[in-house]
Design an enzyme around this catalytic site. Structure first.
Site, PDB file in Angstrom:
ATOM      1  N   GLN A  10     -87.505   9.152 -11.381  1.00 54.62           N
ATOM      2  CA  GLN A  10     -89.018  10.189 -11.823  1.00 54.62           C
ATOM      3  C   GLN A  10     -88.434  10.951 -12.710  1.00 54.62           C
ATOM      4  OE1 GLN A  10     -89.943  12.254  -7.811  1.00 54.62           O
ATOM      5  NE2 GLN A  10     -91.024  13.950  -8.866  1.00 54.62           N
ATOM      6  N   LEU A  90     -84.736   6.885  -7.618  1.00 52.14           N
ATOM      7  CA  LEU A  90     -86.340   6.026  -7.326  1.00 52.14           C
ATOM      8  C   LEU A  90     -86.198   4.554  -7.528  1.00 52.14           C
ATOM      9  CD1 LEU A  90     -89.130   5.773  -7.197  1.00 52.14           C
ATOM     10  CD2 LEU A  90     -89.386   6.476  -9.121  1.00 52.14           C
TER      11      LEU A  90
END
Length: 293
Positions: A10, A90
């Protein structure tokens, strides 16, 4: 000589991400449209033509970065497959899909579930993260442990760069102490909450159920996970590490060093931005890095 594929997390998103890929590759277009169907909304509209504000929402950011990274790698004309993969936070989900441990569909569903669970956890208590520059890891750990609020090292990005995570009070107190200890910078980040800290426990519990009920396969190559920092191929271990990841630190420096020790000489970053290329070069300037966007 081994090649490692790495995937960003992210913060790498930008307006227009993935648009060129969608327009130039029929296979990519098919996967993006499948993603729109799975998510129940046209995430491609937000990725290609949305605002920065749209893309900053965790529930949009995470699947957007995942899709850009994974579809790019799956449609890449690079000859041969990676010898190992890894992803930053992520990005670990992207690494698992590209290595064959998770299907594209299941990977996307888990990423979306993770994004919603993290968004919810962020709303429980005001929290955040801060980047700390030019202090030894041990000093950052020691100062965080001395603060009587929740604040922990969250991302070991490269030597001299750690991100801390916790309550707003904890971050504020730790930043003051870290500056006094000689940190070049102690800079609060524009993020929605305290990722990779104990404050993500509600999200971890929610995601654990989804991960446990998802089918994982043995990957085609080792995946170097954020929690263990070593190449994993056992689906049970991979699941456990993925569940632990939400409240544990991202040990990126250690993971990259282990990949190099295991023979990685070239790193290719797939996805938006080039942050990981910069970090890898700082971890070891002798390896070659490149990127695909």
């Amino acid at each position: 000589m081994k090649t490692a594929y790495v995937f960003p997390g992210q913060g790498a998103q930008f307006v227009g991400m993935g648009k060129e890929l969608y327009e130039s590759s029929p296979k990519a277009k098919e996967l993006f449209e499948k993603a729109n169907e799975i998510l129940g909304f046209r995430i491609t509209d937000l990725m290609f033509n949305g605002t920065e504000e749209d893309l900053r929402q965790t529930k949009v950011t995470q699947p957007a970065v995942f899709l850009h990274s994974v579809i790019l790698a799956l449609t890449s004309d690079d000859s041969g497959k990676p010898d190992m993969t890894a992803g930053h936070s992520l990005g670990e989900f992207s690494a698992l899909v590209v290595a064959g441990a998770l299907s594209f569909e299941d990977g996307l569903k888990l990423v979306y579930k993770r994004a919603l669970a993290m968004q919810k956890a962020c709303e429980v208590k005001p929290s955040g993260m801060a980047a700390i520059l030019a202090l030894p890891d041990e000093k950052v750990e020691e100062i965080c442990a001395s603060v009587d609020e929740v604040v922990v090292p969250a991302n070991y990005n490269c030597p001299g760069q750690i991100v801390i995570s916790g309550s707003l009070e904890g971050i504020e107190k730790a930043c003051e102490l870290l500056k006094q200890a000689g940190a070049k910078r102690a800079l609060p980040l524009k993020v929605g909450g305290a990722f990779h800290s104990p404050l993500m426990e509600p999200a971890r519990q929610e995601l654990a159920e989804a991960i446990e009920s998802t089918s994982f396969s043995k990957p085609a190559c080792p995946v170097y996970q954020n929690v263990s920092t070593i190449g994993e191929t056992d689906p049970k271990v991979i699941k456990a590490n993925l569940i632990a990841q939400l409240t544990a630190p991202v040990k990126w420096t250690q993971s990259v060093r282990n990949m190099i020790a295991d023979g990685a000489t070239h790193f290719v970053e797939f996805g938006p931005g080039n942050v990981l290329q910069g970090l890898i070069s700082k971890i070891d300037s002798n390896v070659s890095v490149s990127g695909k966007q």
